[in-house]
Design an enzyme around this catalytic site. Structure first.
Site, mmCIF file in Angstrom:
data_model
loop_
_atom_site.group_PDB
_atom_site.id
_atom_site.type_symbol
_atom_site.label_atom_id
_atom_site.label_comp_id
_atom_site.label_asym_id
_atom_site.label_seq_id
_atom_site.Cartn_x
_atom_site.Cartn_y
_atom_site.Cartn_z
ATOM 1 N N ASP A 3 0.825 -1.220 0.000
ATOM 2 C CA ASP A 3 0.000 0.000 0.000
ATOM 3 C C ASP A 3 0.854 1.263 0.000
ATOM 4 O O ASP A 3 2.072 1.213 0.151
ATOM 5 C CB ASP A 3 -0.961 0.001 1.216
ATOM 6 C CG ASP A 3 -0.297 -0.453 2.510
ATOM 7 O OD1 ASP A 3 0.955 -0.451 2.575
ATOM 8 O OD2 ASP A 3 -1.016 -0.814 3.448
ATOM 9 N N GLU A 36 -6.940 -3.078 14.616
ATOM 10 C CA GLU A 36 -8.332 -3.517 14.560
ATOM 11 C C GLU A 36 -8.563 -4.549 13.462
ATOM 12 O O GLU A 36 -9.697 -4.779 13.042
ATOM 13 C CB GLU A 36 -9.247 -2.310 14.391
ATOM 14 C CG GLU A 36 -9.080 -1.383 15.572
ATOM 15 C CD GLU A 36 -10.173 -0.381 15.746
ATOM 16 O OE1 GLU A 36 -11.085 -0.343 14.914
ATOM 17 O OE2 GLU A 36 -10.099 0.377 16.719
ATOM 18 N N HIS A 50 -6.965 -4.701 10.292
ATOM 19 C CA HIS A 50 -6.846 -4.445 8.851
ATOM 20 C C HIS A 50 -5.584 -5.108 8.300
ATOM 21 O O HIS A 50 -4.621 -5.364 9.015
ATOM 22 C CB HIS A 50 -6.980 -2.968 8.469
ATOM 23 C CG HIS A 50 -5.842 -2.062 8.797
ATOM 24 N ND1 HIS A 50 -6.033 -0.749 9.186
ATOM 25 C CD2 HIS A 50 -4.509 -2.236 8.775
ATOM 26 C CE1 HIS A 50 -4.855 -0.182 9.372
ATOM 27 N NE2 HIS A 50 -3.922 -1.058 9.144
ATOM 28 N N GLU A 106 -9.620 -1.872 5.195
ATOM 29 C CA GLU A 106 -10.286 -1.551 6.461
ATOM 30 C C GLU A 106 -11.539 -2.410 6.628
ATOM 31 O O GLU A 106 -11.936 -3.140 5.703
ATOM 32 C CB GLU A 106 -10.689 -0.068 6.451
ATOM 33 C CG GLU A 106 -9.528 0.900 6.247
ATOM 34 C CD GLU A 106 -8.720 1.159 7.525
ATOM 35 O OE1 GLU A 106 -8.679 0.284 8.410
ATOM 36 O OE2 GLU A 106 -8.125 2.247 7.617
HETATM 37 C C1 GLP Z 1 -0.330 0.475 8.434
HETATM 38 C C2 GLP Z 1 -0.108 -0.359 7.186
HETATM 39 C C3 GLP Z 1 -0.377 -1.821 7.445
HETATM 40 C C4 GLP Z 1 0.358 -2.267 8.679
HETATM 41 C C5 GLP Z 1 -0.157 -1.473 9.850
HETATM 42 C C6 GLP Z 1 0.422 -1.885 11.185
HETATM 43 O O1 GLP Z 1 -1.655 0.803 8.620
HETATM 44 N N1 GLP Z 1 -0.920 0.065 6.101
HETATM 45 O O2 GLP Z 1 0.023 -2.565 6.315
HETATM 46 O O3 GLP Z 1 0.181 -3.649 8.880
HETATM 47 O O4 GLP Z 1 0.178 -0.123 9.606
HETATM 48 O O5 GLP Z 1 1.596 -1.176 11.464
HETATM 49 P P1 GLP Z 1 2.464 -1.435 12.717
HETATM 50 O O6 GLP Z 1 3.245 -2.656 12.458
HETATM 51 O O7 GLP Z 1 3.344 -0.223 12.818
HETATM 52 O O8 GLP Z 1 1.584 -1.558 13.893
#
Ligand code: GLP
Length: 253
Positions: A73, A142, A144, A149
């Site tokens: 993404d 949550e 995703h 989402e």
């Molecule tokens: C963002 C990314 C996700 C990732 C998430 C969790 O929202 N788009 O792909 O899994 O963060 O990030 P973290 O590992 O910093 O908690």
């Protein structure tokens, strides 16, 4: 099928997943004609994996010369030079430090003028390679997956998405804790993009704030659109690598 590997520390979990990836690439013995295709996430969770892959690359234990990457993404509207863009993150934390050729790297363009074309081209390019050999991912608190989402459908593909308030809040830590600075939209691979094109999905889940999401991913109702990571139960080869905190084991130790 979801396999779970739980470790007492984030470091051990990262080490395990990095070694798993290295073994997959080396066993595959990629060549220019037959590259190893890997999907990659951003976020703090995979950072330890990237650090270990860099170390292994520098030590000559793995090469990325014949590896093709597709990132999950990107924020809409952020240029690659913006430190909070996923382009910047990936080059800073990984690509700049390994032997991967620039042309092997694929990341959605958050500045694309024609968003529909950008997403369709990305999806088509993945299909052109046939299969993603391994899709690494993380989880939002949550549930995703990438930026899919709550409400994302099982058949979703690469597209523009709106970020929900909880994601904007969670990610504001990278934007001086100012929610107004977090982009409200992103481009993201879909659930189908991840599940239907990959031979294996490996997610790294660290920290107590992921306990809820991990539980929904593994034990929740399968294919519950409220928790998109529950779609992972629909894939035949999923590896969840987590620490005790994410697995909810910390208080029991
Ligand atoms: C963002 C990314 C996700 C990732 C998430 C969790 O929202 N788009 O792909 O899994 O963060 O990030 P973290 O590992 O910093 O908690």
């Amino acid at each position: 099928m979801v396999k779970q590997a739980t470790f007492s520390s984030a470091e051990d979990a990262s080490e395990y997943l990095a070694n798993h990836i290295i073994k997959k690439i080396n066993d595959f013995a990629p060549t220019p004609e037959k590259p190893f295709v890997i999907g990659l996430p951003t976020g703090s969770s995979p950072e330890g994996v990237y650090a270990r892959l860099i170390k292994a690359n520098k030590a000559g234990l793995v090469s990325f010369k014949n590896v093709i990457t597709f990132n999950m993404d990107e924020y809409l509207g952020l240029p690659p030079t913006n430190e909070q863009s996923y382009h910047y993150f990936m080059f800073d934390k990984f690509f700049n430090h390994i032997d991967i050729p620039r042309e092997n790297i694929n990341i959605l363009n958050g500045l694309a003028q024609d968003i529909e074309k950008e997403c369709a081209d990305y999806e088509a390019k993945i299909k052109k390679y046939g299969r993603i050999n391994l899709f690494m991912g993380g989880l939002g608190p949550e549930g995703h997956l990438a930026f899919n989402e709550a409400g994302s459908s099982r058949d979703s593909i690469t597209r523009k998405v709106s970020l929900v308030p909880s994601t904007i809040k969670a990610n504001s830590r990278f934007f001086e804790n100012d929610e107004s600075k977090v982009p409200k939209f992103a481009l993201s691979v879909g659930i189908s993009t991840v599940l239907d094109n990959s031979d294996e999905v490996a997610i790294i889940v660290l920290g107590q704030n992921k306990n809820f999401a991990l539980d929904k991913t593994i034990n929740g109702t399968k294919n519950d659109p409220r928790f998109p990571s529950s779609y992972l139960q629909d894939h035949s080869n999923v590896l969840v690598v987590c620490d005790n905190a994410a697995a909810g084991l910390t208080s029991k130790l």
